[in-house]
Design an enzyme around this catalytic site. Structure first.
Site, PDB file in Angstrom:
ATOM      1  N   SER A   9     -15.994  12.522  -2.558  1.00 22.93           N
ATOM      2  CA  SER A   9     -14.836  13.301  -3.022  1.00 22.93           C
ATOM      3  C   SER A   9     -14.981  14.736  -2.512  1.00 22.93           C
ATOM      4  O   SER A   9     -13.988  15.414  -2.287  1.00 22.93           O
ATOM      5  CB  SER A   9     -14.684  13.236  -4.537  1.00 22.93           C
ATOM      6  OG  SER A   9     -15.860  13.634  -5.177  1.00 22.93           O
ATOM      7  N   ALA A  10     -16.211  15.204  -2.321  1.00 20.27           N
ATOM      8  CA  ALA A  10     -16.465  16.505  -1.697  1.00 20.27           C
ATOM      9  C   ALA A  10     -15.763  17.649  -2.422  1.00 20.27           C
ATOM     10  O   ALA A  10     -15.245  18.577  -1.813  1.00 20.27           O
ATOM     11  CB  ALA A  10     -16.052  16.477  -0.221  1.00 20.27           C
ATOM     12  N   LYS A  44     -11.371  10.338 -12.663  1.00 19.35           N
ATOM     13  CA  LYS A  44     -11.982  11.423 -13.449  1.00 19.35           C
ATOM     14  C   LYS A  44     -11.019  12.606 -13.472  1.00 19.35           C
ATOM     15  O   LYS A  44      -9.830  12.414 -13.279  1.00 19.35           O
ATOM     16  CB  LYS A  44     -13.362  11.799 -12.914  1.00 19.35           C
ATOM     17  CG  LYS A  44     -13.404  12.242 -11.462  1.00 19.35           C
ATOM     18  CD  LYS A  44     -14.827  12.684 -11.113  1.00 19.35           C
ATOM     19  CE  LYS A  44     -14.845  13.356  -9.756  1.00 19.35           C
ATOM     20  NZ  LYS A  44     -16.172  13.752  -9.333  1.00 19.35           N
ATOM     21  N   GLY A  90     -26.005   7.233  -1.657  1.00 16.22           N
ATOM     22  CA  GLY A  90     -27.164   7.464  -2.526  1.00 16.22           C
ATOM     23  C   GLY A  90     -27.429   6.213  -3.356  1.00 16.22           C
ATOM     24  O   GLY A  90     -26.509   5.429  -3.611  1.00 16.22           O
ATOM     25  N   ASP A  92     -27.903   5.896  -6.380  1.00 15.63           N
ATOM     26  CA  ASP A  92     -27.571   6.063  -7.803  1.00 15.63           C
ATOM     27  C   ASP A  92     -26.420   5.170  -8.254  1.00 15.63           C
ATOM     28  O   ASP A  92     -26.052   5.191  -9.409  1.00 15.63           O
ATOM     29  CB  ASP A  92     -27.184   7.527  -8.062  1.00 15.63           C
ATOM     30  CG  ASP A  92     -26.043   7.982  -7.172  1.00 15.63           C
ATOM     31  OD1 ASP A  92     -26.078   7.671  -5.963  1.00 15.63           O
ATOM     32  OD2 ASP A  92     -25.112   8.636  -7.677  1.00 15.63           O
ATOM     33  N   THR A 122     -30.549  12.543  -4.334  1.00 20.27           N
ATOM     34  CA  THR A 122     -31.176  13.871  -4.306  1.00 20.27           C
ATOM     35  C   THR A 122     -31.502  14.355  -5.713  1.00 20.27           C
ATOM     36  O   THR A 122     -30.608  14.438  -6.563  1.00 20.27           O
ATOM     37  CB  THR A 122     -30.230  14.877  -3.625  1.00 20.27           C
ATOM     38  OG1 THR A 122     -29.825  14.299  -2.397  1.00 20.27           O
ATOM     39  CG2 THR A 122     -30.915  16.206  -3.384  1.00 20.27           C
ATOM     40  N   ASP A 204       6.670  21.980 -41.974  1.00 18.53           N
ATOM     41  CA  ASP A 204       7.060  22.070 -40.554  1.00 18.53           C
ATOM     42  C   ASP A 204       8.530  22.470 -40.445  1.00 18.53           C
ATOM     43  O   ASP A 204       9.381  21.672 -40.073  1.00 18.53           O
ATOM     44  CB  ASP A 204       6.794  20.691 -39.903  1.00 18.53           C
ATOM     45  CG  ASP A 204       7.109  20.675 -38.415  1.00 18.53           C
ATOM     46  OD1 ASP A 204       7.190  21.759 -37.798  1.00 18.53           O
ATOM     47  OD2 ASP A 204       7.285  19.564 -37.874  1.00 18.53           O
TER      48      ASP A 204
END
Ligand code: SPV
Ligand code: MG
Length: 432
Positions: A9-10, A44, A90, A92, A122, A204
């Site tokens: 996604s950078a 996300k 990676g 992961d 990493t 209200d």
């Protein structure tokens, strides 16, 4: 020369990305699939940088041969196009939400004898920690205000939950669940007049004045970064409304929703049990236009809330109003109903979908709560507001605790229902 595919996604670039690209370079020519804004938003939060910005960054990293958009979470369509000899990632992703994506990568590569190369993740970089750090830094009004329009452009359905103080704002900001291949969360907050008034022990009926509402809004702004939509009730007199628009815009609020009623405002969910009077189409359209002229940026949205169903005025009236309010400049339409089923909402949607000038459509499924987001999306709804659920769930829990103490003349029996002292001390960072 062998072809190597890397997807990212950078959005927050760190040395882990460079590691992956360097490893990929050893194997051949590197093709980077940069996830599009829509894809990132689908699993996300919104990316901080948009696609062209992220593409430009990756293109300028040494050793990258080509950048192509990856417009699905799934790698398969891009893999089929490029037919890489290797995919580098990676290690992961063997467990957790990406594990099925990984499986499909392996299966697809097998078709032409390609191989997945996994490199050690990493150490010392955690995207969730970086996200947390960004949350702590906060946001600016300029950044926050734009987020709602961006969400509406990128997501098929925007999901909003009510917040009536800093704590509930934090709940909307931070609550997340992991499901299949995505992380689900709320996109922003609704500052409801019903909940804001109720939290202050008032009815209200617009008795909580704008200055007091701004106090609540400020408390939420201080501890959150997601976009905020304000329930502006009737918006008051057009001459007053323009000042509200400017105040909210200056604070970085993304939208105000005003309803087309006049007289003493009563909550819509009373329906025709109480006197509720609609404004004339002309007056309300003028109020919208005045608000639109008052705002300084293009980012702030004024959403017109149609109460025709609430007062029993019917579908034709609702559609006539929708046309007039869009013409007056409304950036969105909210159609409200207090029925137990979404029937009249869906009737409206069917006709609304034929509008050539349609703007985003908002609904508040409180009384017709069994409707799903999927059903609403299919009907053409763009934004759903869960308008009162945090205060409605908190109140019974608190009354129960108060009763328990009275009953037992001590606090032991209610302890089980309470979070621990340790938890509450640690809930909000910075206390020690
Ligand atoms: C609110 O949340 O204050 C609203 C929505 O205006 S409703 O209560 O359904 O009228
Ligand atoms: Mg309200």
């Amino acid at each position: 020369m062998k072809k190597v595919y890397v997807a990212m996604s950078a959005d927050i670039i760190h040395h882990g990305h460079i590691n992956v690209i360097n490893e990929a370079r050893r194997l051949g020519e590197v093709y980077v699939g940069v996830l599009t804004d829509e894809v990132i938003a689908s699993y996300k939060r919104l990316p901080l940088l948009d696609y062209p910005q992220r593409e430009a960054i990756i293109k300028n990293i040494k050793g990258v041969k080509e950048v192509i958009p990856q417009d699905t979470l799934d790698y398969v369509p891009n893999l089929e196009k490029i037919k890489p000899d290797y995919v580098v990632h990676g290690d992961d992703w063997r467990e957790g939400i990406q594990k099925n994506v990984r499986r499909r990568v392996i299966d697809t590569l097998q078709k032409w004898g390609g191989e997945l190369v996994e490199i050690e993740y990493t150490k010392g970089v955690s995207i969730s920690q970086l996200d947390e750090a960004l949350h702590r830094i906060g946001t600016t009004p300029q950044n926050r205000i734009k987020k709602l329009k961006r969400l509406l452009e990128l997501k098929p359905m925007v999901r909003i939950l009510e917040a009536h103080n800093g704590l509930t704002g934090l709940i909307v900001e931070k609550t997340k669940i992991e499901e299949e291949e995505r992380i689900k969360e709320f996109d922003g907050m609704w500052v409801s007049s019903l909940c804001d008034s109720t939290a202050k022990g008032k009815p209200d009926i617009e008795v909580v004045d704008f200055s007091s509402r701004l106090g609540t809004i400020n408390d939420i702004l201080e501890v959150t970064t997601k976009p905020i939509i304000i329930d502006g009730d009737t918006g008051g007199q057009a001459e007053h409304f323009v000042f509200s628009v400017r105040s909210l815009e200056r604070l970085g609020i993304s939208a105000i929703i005003i309803e087309d009623k006049v007289g003493l405002k009563r909550n819509s969910l009373w329906g025709t049990e109480v006197i509720q009077e609609l404004d004339t189409v002309e007056n309300f359209a003028e109020k919208i236009s005045a608000g639109k002229k008052a705002q300084v940026t293009d980012d702030f949205m004024i959403i017109a809330r149609i109460e025709s169903f609430i007062v029993g005025a019917g579908l034709e009236d609702a559609l006539r109003r929708a046309h007039a309010y869009i013409e007056a400049g409304a950036d969105g339409i909210m159609i409200h109903s207090k029925e137990k089923t979404p029937r009249e909402i869906f009737d409206f949607c069917r006709e609304y979908n034929k509008f050539v000038d349609a703007v985003p459509l908002v609904v508040v499924p409180t009384s017709y709560c069994h409707v799903t987001e999927q059903e609403l999306q299919e009907a053409g709804v763009n934004l759903v507001i869960y308008a009162n659920h945090l205060i409605r769930s908190a109140y019974p829990a608190m009354v129960n605790t108060a009763r328990n103490i009275l009953l037992n003349e001590r606090a032991l029996e209610c302890e089980e229902e309470c979070m621990s002292i340790n938890e509450i001390l640690n809930l909000i960072p910075g206390g020690c």
